[in-house]
Write an enzyme that holds these catalytic residues in place. Structure first.
Site, PDB file in Angstrom:
ATOM      1  N   ARG A  93     -14.395   2.074 -17.436  1.00 57.89           N
ATOM      2  CA  ARG A  93     -14.437   1.050 -16.684  1.00 57.89           C
ATOM      3  C   ARG A  93     -15.783   0.551 -16.010  1.00 57.89           C
ATOM      4  NH1 ARG A  93     -11.963  -0.348 -11.061  1.00 57.89           N
ATOM      5  NH2 ARG A  93     -11.495  -2.550 -11.346  1.00 57.89           N
ATOM      6  N   HIS A 192      -1.642  -2.226  -8.475  1.00 61.63           N
ATOM      7  CA  HIS A 192      -2.638  -2.494  -7.390  1.00 61.63           C
ATOM      8  C   HIS A 192      -1.863  -2.777  -6.115  1.00 61.63           C
ATOM      9  CE1 HIS A 192      -4.474  -5.361 -10.753  1.00 61.63           C
ATOM     10  NE2 HIS A 192      -4.971  -4.112 -10.836  1.00 61.63           N
TER      11      HIS A 192
HETATM   12  S1  SF4 Z   1      -8.007  -8.633 -12.012  1.00 64.95           S
HETATM   13 FE1  SF4 Z   1      -9.749  -7.824 -10.766  1.00 64.95          FE
HETATM   14  S2  SF4 Z   1      -9.781  -5.544 -11.167  1.00 64.95           S
HETATM   15 FE2  SF4 Z   1      -8.831  -6.620 -12.826  1.00 64.95          FE
HETATM   16  S3  SF4 Z   1     -10.142  -7.113 -14.404  1.00 64.95           S
HETATM   17 FE3  SF4 Z   1      -9.914  -8.667 -13.163  1.00 64.95          FE
HETATM   18  S4  SF4 Z   1     -11.589  -8.521 -11.621  1.00 64.95           S
HETATM   19 FE4  SF4 Z   1     -11.051  -6.595 -12.563  1.00 64.95          FE
END
Ligand code: SF4
Ligand code: SF4
Lengths: 481, 503
Positions: A93, A192
């Site tokens: 990542r 999340h």
């Molecule tokens: S939602 Fe947030 S964590 Fe997910 S790819 Fe987009 S910026 Fe990154």
């Protein structure tokens, strides 16, 4: 009907045509054309992906271990279950951190309980206890442990919370059980949320103490930036330049102490709303810490956000902010824009990313003269689509949970000059002759946030769109070459 | 960097402004003081730590193996117009696809049927019905290669009867072939999954014994060097022998950028697979990734099967002899000459390898071949660490070490991970490490040059396009190993008088 709208309507109709009847109806709800001035977005979101369509989405485990918890560097994160999930998400990542891996930082590691058949049959709790003991021996400097559940855990009835409680007392460290099994919810998004809830229940509700922080009216917490390619660092630079004290950064390059200390901030600055708004809301309710969404992507948004943030502070900060914008950053970024604008002007961009970037990046492209004709989210909710509207100033196609099939149609029909999405999409797009940038990992570049980031972003967009090779996809012996 | 105009994101974090920022941030991190960190770092390099490390029974740290369905996807994609299909959660499929794309720099089309919580309670039959319907209609595969994620295995879905239901209720036409394999991730590793899917394919299509013919079946196994497929084809055509490669993803995973993306390219033709049971014999170029398949071909198809590891000099010889013996054809002059050229190349270079200490890692088959090649060059493969090894592997490796009288100086570490390797390499250091991209972490920690061979390789480009078997492959391996060493010698001597012009 304006010409664009007609073209886009045809495109959508043509794209949906191939789906079986029921799926067609379902997918139709996830694609819409937004006109300037629209005040609501009809796109359905946060719904189950259709089976078999080749969705681009991932799972809750990816949302928790991959996004929210994984970057907390001084904790050990156990991928609890079979070996696979942790293996595929190991170090890919690009959430940068400082520290010595395996000694005081544990980011780029794959720590797994590597479930075997007997663990499935007899349960994995005993093994988990033992794992925690062994981790203590191996990594004495870790500040805590998180248990990131993979699919089987929730199906075999393990009680990871009980193990966490017991072992936490024993080893005198924070242990956080996270129920982020991949089958929960419809995408990364629930991961999340679950990760946020775990933070609430096992850090704040348990009153985990952070290091002492000198009280100051300038204390802020930078939240929801995962430091992809160094993004959070580059953003932090601006905040510090403004005269603010960043007492906590989460979760990119963050520590358990920094997490615990978010509540000590006078203002929480929330970057990725999708993945950390739950904790922000909780902290506001429980500790009365206000939060503010900001966007450090490209000059227009950076300056707007800086001013928005400065509003919360005294004259000194406001003056400093104006000075930075007018005397330092402004001229600097203008030079970059001047350099790249002529090469990028009028180019058509399609974006399909996560839960934030599909809107946040649009103005940066516009700063460079490009036009985002279509944008879409992997795992957004209604509030994200609502927030997207203010970013649009032209007829734009919005898509939710795009499939690879739709992606193929998009390339063929809309012929963008640049496509921004993920690794799974990259090579299909490039083989179709369209330049591509990975907009999750910054395609092994970045940072893209902040002042430093804009320069790198501009350079990368130019490089992608104007690479010589894209003119040579068609061989000279073929017609039209 | 000199090539960077303006800001340079390769070196920017070493600049003063960032260093100050990092130091400032440290005040809020509540980290351990530098002295303590240093002392623990030193402690992890000791024998005492290594003993504790090796007594771990539960936690696995930085393993070198993946899970079954990944391998199953790889087997399936090697057949013509075949869509790999995961019955289970979509997250796994997303991970497999990313993993392959990061390695091959190619698209890897595959679907899942996105099982969620309700499927966990009621079973995943509806997901299969809808998943088959959608994927068939949108992507028009001829064959669907279906495997299972952990979730489907834990709840015990009966995938083949679900597929039958789907057909009888008309979700997909009856004549669409759906090959199903159970691939529980809590058993074995990705190579087990490869075997399971391959086995189901040959059983599904090759179950009726077809008319006898003169062709040879060739199985490359979980081989991620697409160049190997080209090399095998070249060798067989030089022999003038007809062959069928069973599962050949090389076109799929090495496709042109010509503006026309096609989802399916190349692959073993099903017509050929159907005829495979009638072939004259079979050659297996891996063993640990195909044990079930090998048994089936031997017992059910009754084929003479030659199992060889084609890496290195013995590998090349064994390959040529096997083809010759199976077909009764003479080894062609050109290949004899190539064998000589390969030996010639080795005589030019082995001086630089002789006596050097290596740690070798990888999947069992490639680790075996590489170890043997290192031994052929006179190197010392002192640590051979294979996470997904079984007992048979350990036995075979020990036999090999004995053949070279290295049983005392070299040791096999089955079922161990890279955290073990880290200890090993601190306590008993080596000169070079051979492994995939992940092993760069231990290479960095122990300051050991890494020679990248294996899977996955994310951080170097194009290596997978080269072969590692046959003559071409032998030369490549020799090139990577010897020039890797010479590069390192240049690095080590750049400030001294022995920074030689000729090596
Ligand atoms: S939602 Fe947030 S964590 Fe997910 S790819 Fe987009 S910026 Fe990154
Ligand atoms: S959930 Fe199971 S099948 Fe899926 S990636 Fe993880 S280990 Fe593999």
């Amino acid at each position: 009907m304006p010409e664009k709208t007609t073209v886009y309507k045809d495109f959508i109709e043509d794209t949906l045509k191939e789906y079986p009847e029921k799926s067609k109806k379902e997918r139709a709800k996830h694609i819409a054309i937004i006109e300037p001035g629209d005040t609501s977005c009809s796109v359905k979101s946060n719904k189950k992906s259709l089976p078999g369509v080749m969705t681009i989405r991932g799972c809750a485990y990816a949302g928790s271990k991959g996004v929210v918890w994984g970057p907390v560097k001084d904790m050990v994160h156990i991928s609890h279950g079979p070996v696979g999930c942790g293996q595929y998400s190991w170090g890919t990542r690009r959430n940068y951190y400082n520290g010595i891996t395996g000694i005081n930082s544990f980011g780029m590691m794959q720590i797994t309980s590597d479930f075997q058949e007997k663990d499935i049959v007899f349960g994995g709790d005993k093994k988990l206890s033992k794992i925690i003991d062994e981790l203590e021996e191996m990594f004495p400097l870790s500040k805590g442990i998180s248990i990131q559940s993979e699919c089987p855990i929730g199906l075999i009835g393990d009680d990871i919370e009980a193990v966490a409680r017991k072992k936490s007392e024993e080893i005198k460290k924070t242990i956080i059980p996270v129920r982020c099994e991949g089958f929960r919810g419809v995408s990364q998004s629930l991961g999340h949320h679950i990760a946020n809830d775990a933070l609430r229940d096992w850090v704040y509700e348990k009153d985990v103490k952070g290091a002492d922080v000198e009280d100051s009216k300038y204390n802020v917490a930078l939240m929801g930036d995962y430091n992809i390619g160094g993004d959070a660092w580059s953003s932090r630079k601006i905040l510090e330049d403004m005269g603010l004290k960043v007492i906590s950064q989460s979760t990119g390059d963050s520590t358990l102490s920094e997490l615990a200390n978010i509540k000590k901030a006078k203002l929480v600055l929330l970057h990725c709303y999708r993945s950390m708004n739950y904790v922000a809301r909780y902290l506001e309710e429980k500790f009365q810490v206000p939060w503010l969404e900001f966007n450090f992507f490209g000059p227009t948004q950076i300056f707007q956000s800086m001013r928005k943030i400065a509003e919360h502070f005294d004259e000194k900060i406001k003056e400093r902010t104006e000075y930075l914008i007018n005397e330092v950053y402004g001229p600097k970024l203008q030079k970059i824009t001047d350099k790249y604008f002529p090469k990028i002007k009028g180019k058509k961009v399609v974006l399909y990313v996560g839960g934030l970037r599909p809107r946040h990046i649009i103005p940066a492209f516009q700063d460079l003269g490009a036009e985002v004709i279509m944008t879409g989210y992997e795992f957004a909710h209604n509030d994200d689509y609502q927030r997207t509207l203010e970013y649009l100033n032209d007829t734009t196609i919005i898509v939710d949970d795009m499939t690879e099939y739709e992606l193929e149609k998009t390339i063929k029909k809309l012929k963008p000059d640049l496509f921004g999405s993920g690794i799974k999409e990259k090579y299909q797009v490039q083989k179709s002759g369209v330049p591509f940038r990975q907009m999750h990992s910054w395609d092994y570049s970045g940072p893209y946030h902040g002042i430093d980031g804009y320069e790198i972003f501009a350079k990368d967009v130019d490089m992608a769109i104007n690479g010589y090779i894209w003119k040579k996809i068609t061989p000279p012996w073929e017609k039209g070459a | 960097m000199k090539g960077c105009e303006g800001i340079c994101n390769i070196t920017m974090f070493n600049e003063e402004s960032y260093k100050t920022l990092f130091n400032n941030k440290k005040n809020y991190e509540d980290g351990h003081d530098d002295k303590k960190v240093k002392s623990v770092l030193e402690y992890t390099k000791t024998k005492e730590y290594m003993e504790k490390n090796f007594s771990r029974e539960a936690v696995v740290i930085n393993p070198l193996k993946a899970c079954q369905p990944l391998g199953a996807f790889y087997a399936a994609i090697g057949f013509e117009n075949t869509l790999p299909y995961l019955h289970g959660s979509q997250g796994c499929a997303a991970y497999f696809r990313s993993h392959f794309s990061r390695h091959f720099k190619e698209p890897f089309p595959a679907v899942s049927d996105s099982m969620t919580e309700d499927a966990a309670v009621f079973g995943g039959h509806k997901n299969i019905y809808e998943g088959l319907k959608n994927s068939y209609k949108l992507y028009k595969p001829e064959i669907i290669g279906m495997c299972t994620s952990c979730m489907a295995e834990v709840i015990g879905d009966d995938i083949s009867s679900f597929v039958n239901n789907a057909k009888s209720q008309g979700d997909i036409p009856k004549d669409v072939d759906v090959v199903t394999a159970h691939t529980p991730s809590f058993v074995g590793s990705h190579i087990t999954g490869y075997d399971n899917m391959l086995y189901e394919f040959i059983k599904y299509f090759g179950d009726e014994l077809s008319a006898k013919h003169e062709k040879i079946n060739v199985f490359l196994g979980f081989d991620t060097y697409v160049g190997d497929f080209t090399e095998i084809k070249r060798i067989f055509s030089l022999f003038g022998v007809e062959y069928t490669i069973i599962s050949d993803p090389s076109e799929m995973l090495n496709s042109p950028a010509d503006g026309n993306y096609k989802m399916f390219r190349g692959g073993t033709k099903i017509e050929e697979l159907k005829k495979a049971p009638g072939a004259k014999g079979a050659i297996f170029l891996q063993t640990y990734s195909m044990s079930k398949t090998i048994q089936h071909v031997k017992n059910q198809w009754g084929q003479v099967a030659r199992i060889i590891n084609p890496i290195g000099l013995k590998g090349f010889d064994d390959l040529l002899v096997a083809i010759s013996e199976l077909t009764g054809k003479e080894i062609p002059e050109e290949l004899k000459s190539e064998r000589g050229k390969f030996v010639d190349a080795i005589t030019d270079s082995y001086y630089h390898v002789y006596g050097k200490r290596f740690a070798v890692t990888g999947d069992p088959d490639i680790a075996y071949g590489l170890t043997r090649f290192i031994l052929e060059l006179g190197g010392e493969p002192v640590h051979i660490l294979v996470t997904n090894a079984n007992k048979k592997f350990t036995k075979e490796m020990n036999k090999l070490l004995e053949e070279f009288s290295k049983e005392d100086s070299c040791k096999v570490y089955p079922e161990k991970d890279m955290w073990h390797l880290r200890s090993l390499m601190f306590v008993e250091p080596v000169d070079y490490l051979i492994g995939n991209t992940f092993t760069k972490l231990v290479a960095r920690d122990t300051d050991t040059p890494l020679i990248r061979i294996g899977f996955p390789i994310f951080d170097r480009h194009h290596l997978h396009r080269y072969p590692v078997i046959g003559y071409q492959g032998g030369i490549n391996l020799l090139n990577w190993i010897v020039n890797g060493i010479l590069e390192d010698i240049d690095n080590k001597t750049k400030d001294s008088s022995n920074f030689d012009i000729v090596r």
